[in-house]
Design a protein around this motif. Structure first.
Motif, PDB file in Angstrom:
ATOM      1  N   ARG A   1      -1.910   6.569   0.667  1.00  0.00           N
ATOM      2  CA  ARG A   1      -3.126   5.797   0.917  1.00  0.00           C
ATOM      3  C   ARG A   1      -3.128   5.216   2.337  1.00  0.00           C
ATOM      4  O   ARG A   1      -4.153   5.194   3.021  1.00  0.00           O
ATOM      5  CB  ARG A   1      -3.243   4.682  -0.120  1.00  0.00           C
ATOM      6  N   ALA A   2      -1.961   4.742   2.800  1.00  0.00           N
ATOM      7  CA  ALA A   2      -1.875   4.193   4.154  1.00  0.00           C
ATOM      8  C   ALA A   2      -2.143   5.268   5.197  1.00  0.00           C
ATOM      9  O   ALA A   2      -2.853   5.038   6.182  1.00  0.00           O
ATOM     10  CB  ALA A   2      -0.491   3.574   4.369  1.00  0.00           C
TER      11      ALA A   2
ATOM     12  N   LYS B   1      -5.783   6.027   5.288  1.00  0.00           N
ATOM     13  CA  LYS B   1      -6.553   4.961   5.928  1.00  0.00           C
ATOM     14  C   LYS B   1      -6.402   4.994   7.442  1.00  0.00           C
ATOM     15  O   LYS B   1      -7.377   4.808   8.182  1.00  0.00           O
ATOM     16  CB  LYS B   1      -6.105   3.601   5.384  1.00  0.00           C
TER      17      LYS B   1
ATOM     18  N   LYS C   1       0.838  -1.200   0.000  1.00  0.00           N
ATOM     19  CA  LYS C   1       0.000   0.000   0.000  1.00  0.00           C
ATOM     20  C   LYS C   1       0.874   1.251   0.000  1.00  0.00           C
ATOM     21  O   LYS C   1       1.894   1.324   0.685  1.00  0.00           O
ATOM     22  CB  LYS C   1      -0.926  -0.005   1.217  1.00  0.00           C
TER      23      LYS C   1
ATOM     24  N   GLY D   1       0.976   2.111  -5.113  1.00  0.00           N
ATOM     25  CA  GLY D   1       1.544   1.009  -4.360  1.00  0.00           C
ATOM     26  C   GLY D   1       2.757   0.424  -5.067  1.00  0.00           C
ATOM     27  O   GLY D   1       2.793   0.342  -6.297  1.00  0.00           O
TER      28      GLY D   1
END
Length: 333
Positions: A91-92, A95, A87, A315
């Motif tokens: 994005r991580a 999240k 990932k 990613g």
């Protein structure tokens, strides 16, 4: 408040950005006593270690390749691809902060109070898809008279593969994690032995609004050698196209998630510092103009690590395999 955005215009490599962000965040967390920021730092260290592509990822992908070879031998008529990715950092980070906002919001809505730090810590221990592999299968229509027959055969093959995957990997050092009843399969094609481990977004695909919904089989495994979790996604090509470039693509999903998490009408500003900080970090990331970022995409962190920029907002790929069906190979010959 320290945010990832503050480090994305420095011209540093992604590894140096992660190091500086983590160090400054940890220093601030110790000064303020912010326990969630301490958890955040540990999460960022985990991301950095994965993006460095340690040796265990090579060993892990070799085991996945064994299942690829198994499928090539057992299902010669199928075309399929194996892909793996870590990932991305952005994005991580989205999240992690999104989980905080979502959990506190829902808890407050249901109970009228805020969760304890321990409850929030427990919620943040659920990251299982930082490493993810995807198997996408396709049945050439020449083997069936109609499109519907080919699609029916694809679905049967997909569940056959799903039935075999957990046992195959458990024999090679992985442990399948129970799905704890989340999206429990109702398909008769999934065996009772593996049913507790899959989240089945295929048998649950019906939508009250009539809109097409995301379809996939999800399986979480624990790699006992590297002590890390990974997620498997199993799809037909039609399901994958819908999720990647069709009406249920990930971008649309992200937009819906952002809309859900942007509501703070129930949480007055200043009442919960964890909500406030996570919300602000998430909103800042959502407004990023990626074309304006200044990240060094080519400098190496050391002589053994090459940083090509992959891992910031895309990613990092760790596994590309593609298998043509016997029919397609015959065409090539």
């Amino acid at each position: 408040m320290i945010t990832l955005n503050d480090y994305l215009y420095s011209g540093d490599t992604i590894f140096r950005i992660l190091r500086n962000y983590t160090n400054d965040l940890r220093t601030d967390a110790k000064k303020t006593g912010n326990a969630i920021d301490q958890i955040h730092c540990n999460f960022l260290i985990q991301i950095r270690e994965l993006l460095e592509h340690n040796d265990f990822l090579t060993a892990q992908s070799q085991i996945i390749r064994e299942f690829y070879k198994f499928m090539a031998k057992k299902y010669p008529l199928l075309a399929f691809t194996f892909k793996g990715r870590i990932k991305s950092l952005i994005r991580a980070e989205e999240k992690f902060n999104g989980y905080i906002v979502e959990y506190i919001y829902n808890y407050y809505k249901d109970h009228g109070t805020y969760p304890t730090v321990e409850q929030l810590k427990e919620r943040l221990s659920c990251f299982r898809d930082l490493i993810a592999y995807r198997i996408v299968i396709s049945m050439p229509r020449c083997h069936y008279k109609t499109k519907e027959d080919a699609e029916r055969a694809e679905l049967e093959y997909l569940y056959q593969i799903a039935n075999e995957l957990p046992g195959f990997l458990e024999e090679r050092g992985f442990t399948a994690e129970p799905a704890k009843g989340i999206m429990e399969s109702t398909s008769p094609l999934l065996s009772e032995e593996v049913r507790p481990y899959y989240r089945d977004y295929i048998s649950h695909r019906t939508s009250e609004s009539g809109e097409e919904e995301y379809q996939s089989l999800h399986l979480t495994l624990y790699d006992n050698c590297s002590r890390s979790y990974m997620e498997f996604q199993l799809r037909t090509k039609q399901m994958d196209d819908a999720a990647e470039i069709g009406p249920v693509n990930h971008l649309g999903y992200e937009k819906r998630q952002q809309e859900e998490r942007s509501r703070r009408d129930r949480i007055p500003k200043g009442e919960n510092i964890y909500f406030d900080e996570a919300y602000e970090r998430g909103m800042k990331l959502a407004s990023l103009e990626l074309s304006e970022l200044d990240v060094n995409m080519f400098a190496a962190a050391n002589n053994s690590l090459i940083n090509d920029g992959c891992g910031l907002y895309r990613g990092r790929l760790i596994l590309p395999y593609e298998h043509l069906s016997r029919f397609q190979n015959n065409l090539i010959d």
